[in-house]
Design a protein around this motif. Structure first.
Motif, mmCIF file in Angstrom:
data_model
loop_
_atom_site.group_PDB
_atom_site.id
_atom_site.type_symbol
_atom_site.label_atom_id
_atom_site.label_comp_id
_atom_site.label_asym_id
_atom_site.label_seq_id
_atom_site.Cartn_x
_atom_site.Cartn_y
_atom_site.Cartn_z
ATOM 1 N N LEU A 1 0.833 -1.196 0.000
ATOM 2 C CA LEU A 1 0.000 0.000 0.000
ATOM 3 C C LEU A 1 0.874 1.256 0.000
ATOM 4 N N GLN A 2 0.340 2.357 -0.495
ATOM 5 C CA GLN A 2 1.110 3.594 -0.518
ATOM 6 C C GLN A 2 0.190 4.805 -0.541
ATOM 7 N N ILE A 3 0.743 5.935 -0.137
ATOM 8 C CA ILE A 3 0.034 7.209 -0.220
ATOM 9 C C ILE A 3 0.970 8.224 -0.867
ATOM 10 N N SER A 4 0.394 9.185 -1.561
ATOM 11 C CA SER A 4 1.204 10.198 -2.239
ATOM 12 C C SER A 4 0.569 11.565 -2.051
ATOM 13 N N GLY A 5 1.341 12.604 -2.307
ATOM 14 C CA GLY A 5 0.834 13.961 -2.163
ATOM 15 C C GLY A 5 1.893 14.976 -2.533
ATOM 16 N N ILE A 6 1.637 16.223 -2.188
ATOM 17 C CA ILE A 6 2.537 17.339 -2.481
ATOM 18 C C ILE A 6 2.673 18.196 -1.229
ATOM 19 N N VAL A 7 3.894 18.632 -0.945
ATOM 20 C CA VAL A 7 4.157 19.530 0.178
ATOM 21 C C VAL A 7 4.430 20.924 -0.380
ATOM 22 N N LEU A 8 3.662 21.919 0.090
ATOM 23 C CA LEU A 8 3.810 23.304 -0.348
ATOM 24 C C LEU A 8 4.206 24.192 0.825
ATOM 25 N N ASP A 9 4.909 25.270 0.530
ATOM 26 C CA ASP A 9 5.240 26.267 1.534
ATOM 27 C C ASP A 9 3.973 27.043 1.886
ATOM 28 N N ALA A 10 3.655 27.143 3.173
ATOM 29 C CA ALA A 10 2.400 27.785 3.590
ATOM 30 C C ALA A 10 2.358 29.261 3.226
ATOM 31 N N LYS A 11 3.505 29.906 3.136
ATOM 32 C CA LYS A 11 3.539 31.342 2.834
ATOM 33 C C LYS A 11 3.497 31.625 1.347
ATOM 34 N N THR A 12 4.250 30.854 0.573
ATOM 35 C CA THR A 12 4.385 31.143 -0.850
ATOM 36 C C THR A 12 3.580 30.208 -1.737
ATOM 37 N N LEU A 13 3.128 29.078 -1.177
ATOM 38 C CA LEU A 13 2.439 28.020 -1.924
ATOM 39 C C LEU A 13 3.307 27.414 -3.015
ATOM 40 N N MET A 14 4.631 27.547 -2.840
ATOM 41 C CA MET A 14 5.572 26.931 -3.773
ATOM 42 C C MET A 14 5.966 25.545 -3.268
ATOM 43 N N PRO A 15 6.277 24.626 -4.175
ATOM 44 C CA PRO A 15 6.670 23.270 -3.758
ATOM 45 C C PRO A 15 7.927 23.296 -2.894
ATOM 46 N N LYS A 16 7.993 22.383 -1.926
ATOM 47 C CA LYS A 16 9.146 22.276 -1.032
ATOM 48 C C LYS A 16 9.905 20.986 -1.332
ATOM 49 N N GLU A 17 11.172 21.139 -1.662
ATOM 50 C CA GLU A 17 12.021 19.992 -2.005
ATOM 51 C C GLU A 17 12.775 19.480 -0.785
ATOM 52 N N ASN A 18 13.081 18.173 -0.801
ATOM 53 C CA ASN A 18 13.892 17.520 0.229
ATOM 54 C C ASN A 18 13.280 17.652 1.627
#
Length: 230
Positions: A123-140
């Motif tokens: 089983l697995q889950i996936s998603g995206i992490v964004l910066d709460a201030k800029t709504l830009m993707p967060k790497e690493n």
């Protein structure tokens, strides 16, 4: 005889190698079950090097002592320092850490999985992490799950399984066992795998996640009229 060779140009060595290393075999095999050995050996078709394994390789479940990674010619040897847990699926995401020795062609997205039990959890889950201030993707960013559903779980114990976000902020937590989980994300520069320092950026999913497997059947609609065959 004179001028029998052109001293201006020697052997050219053939076309440049542009292909990444190829995995030839693994011991234990990739996807093996009932594994008891703490040593893994992976054989490639050419000499390989490993780039910064501590930062570029993600092991799930996370280890208190990071395994020892050693290359020797065409072989990569991995030795787990922690005792393997019973009935647990282990996965090693090599990221972009493996490359050939000469041209540094990277083997991207290679994953190795084994289980100390009689099955591989899938089983697995996936998603995206964004910066709460800029709504830009967060790497690493380290994304982890807890089977302990209390709000304080991430303050006192390491994640059950983890993943790292890519440059688009995307993550996939793989090889999960059936159950219910809470989902967290944090900038884990010290690789503690829990929220142990104040001021560290952290995020969480408010609900409880219960991954499930659904089978979907589809009826094919193509047919051929046998009576009109020539």
């Amino acid at each position: 005889m004179t001028n029998c060779a052109n001293r201006g140009s020697g052997p050219q060595g053939g076309p440049k190698d542009t292909l990444p290393p190829i995995v030839m075999s693994c011991e234990p095999a990739n996807g093996a079950t009932q594994v008891t050995s703490s040593v893994i050996e992976i054989l490639f078709d050419e000499f390989v090097v490993l780039d910064n394994p501590i930062n570029n390789i993600t092991i799930s479940p996370p280890q208190k002592k990071f395994p020892n990674f050693k290359t020797n010619g065409k072989k990569l040897r991995i030795t787990f320092e922690d005792t393997l847990k019973a009935n647990t699926t282990y996965s090693i995401d090599f990221g972009n850490s493996i490359a050939d020795n000469n041209e540094k062609n990277v083997l991207k997205g290679y994953n190795y999985t084994f289980s100390t039990g009689d099955k591989i959890d899938s089983l697995q889950i996936s998603g995206i992490v964004l910066d709460a201030k800029t709504l830009m993707p967060k790497e690493n960013i380290t994304v982890g799950i807890h089977s302990d559903l209390s709000d304080s779980a991430m303050l006192k114990m390491p994640f059950v399984r983890i993943a790292k976000t890519n440059k688009n902020g995307e993550f996939v937590v793989k090889n999960m066992a059936p159950g219910s989980y809470r989902l967290f994300a944090l900038k884990d520069a010290s690789n503690q795998y829990y929220y142990g320092s104040k001021g560290v950026p952290v995020a969480f999913y408010e609900g409880i996640i219960t991954p499930e497997l659904h089978l979907h059947a589809r009826v094919d609609t193509l047919w051929k009229d046998a009576s009109k065959q020539a």
